[in-house]
Design an enzyme around this catalytic site. Structure first.
Site, PDB file in Angstrom:
ATOM      1  N   SER A 108       0.860  -1.181   0.000  1.00 33.08           N
ATOM      2  CA  SER A 108       0.000   0.000   0.000  1.00 33.08           C
ATOM      3  C   SER A 108       0.896   1.229   0.000  1.00 33.08           C
ATOM      4  CB  SER A 108      -0.881   0.003   1.250  1.00 33.08           C
ATOM      5  OG  SER A 108      -1.526   1.254   1.414  1.00 33.08           O
ATOM      6  N   TYR A 121      -2.750  -0.758   9.986  1.00 34.20           N
ATOM      7  CA  TYR A 121      -2.675  -1.133   8.575  1.00 34.20           C
ATOM      8  C   TYR A 121      -1.349  -0.686   7.972  1.00 34.20           C
ATOM      9  CZ  TYR A 121      -4.082  -1.736   3.685  1.00 34.20           C
ATOM     10  OH  TYR A 121      -4.154  -2.122   2.374  1.00 34.20           O
TER      11      TYR A 121
END
Length: 247
Positions: free
Chosen positions: A153, A166
């Site tokens: 990400s 995350y």
């Protein structure tokens, strides 16, 4: 978008495991791999979703996939060993592994992030990914040309406020990819790379960005070129690299 056009038989004869294959990017990747000739092992926790993807792949006339119900949040070490033994017994080897399954967890300041929520995200996004990688590596080494693809990400490359668990999990993903790639370099016919999908029209993205217009983002099927490139023979020799699906 990543500029690559895969030939129709790119993955013919290959056996590829996709985690989180029941929806979103995992579903799109499973279908793309099957459409290019691969036997896809559909791993996920919701059997109903996996069966739907299975039916759609079969209806399209692609190689018969396999459904593997498996909960990455609760799986114990012996269950990973049993999974590897089953794959070796049924298929003999693995030619590809796409680590796609992950959860976002609460988007909140670190100060307000509970330990329970942090550990849940790390369990699914990091611990389970490590267990699958280490357990399945012997099967990947039985291939003449295998690829491990880690899903990263933008917040796993530069941390941002409120992405807490995350972001940390995706930094760990990049780290594991680099370690594995370095260990495999010149020692096995297996390569490891990461992909940042970018903003994509998925349920996970919609939950993370509720105010965003999802129609501004590409469908999962539209970001598949890099997933096909890295899983196929055209990327032999590409190892330890971080890619962006959307350029």
């Amino acid at each position: 978008m990543f500029d690559y056009t895969a030939r129709p038989d790119l993955l013919a004869g290959r056996i590829i495991l996709v985690t989180g294959a029941g929806r979103g990017i995992g579903e799109a990747a499973a279908k793309a791999y099957a459409a290019h000739g691969a036997t896809v092992l559909l791993l996920g926790k919701t059997e109903e979703n996996l069966n739907r993807v299975y039916d759609e792949i079969e209806a399209a006339g692609h190689p018969q996939p396999a459904v593997i119900p498996f909960n990455l949040e609760t799986a114990l070490p012996h269950q990973y060993d049993e999974l590897a033994a089953m794959i070796e017994r049924e298929f003999g080897r693995l030619d590809g592994l796409l680590h796609n399954a992950s959860i976002v967890g609460p988007r909140t300041p670190v100060e307000q992030l509970s330990g329970e929520n942090f550990m849940r995200v790390m369990q699914v996004n990091v611990n389970a990914m490590f267990m699958l990688t280490s357990t399945l590596l012997p099967l990947l080494k039985l291939s003449t040309d295998a690829s491990i693809l880690f899903t990263s990400s933008s917040v796993g490359r530069k941390g941002r406020a409120y992405w807490g668990a995350y972001a940390v999990s995706k930094f760990a993903t990049e780290g594991l990819m680099q370690v594995v790639a370095d260990e495999l370099d010149g020692t096995a016919p297996v390569r490891a790379n990461s992909v940042n999908p970018g903003a994509t029209r998925t349920d996970m993205r919609a939950k993370a960005y509720p105010a965003e217009n999802p129609l501004n983002n590409p469908l999962p099927s539209e970001i598949m070129p890099v997933y096909l490139y890295l899983m196929g023979p055209d990327s032999v020799g590409v190892n330890g690299q971080a890619f962006d699906a959307q350029g």
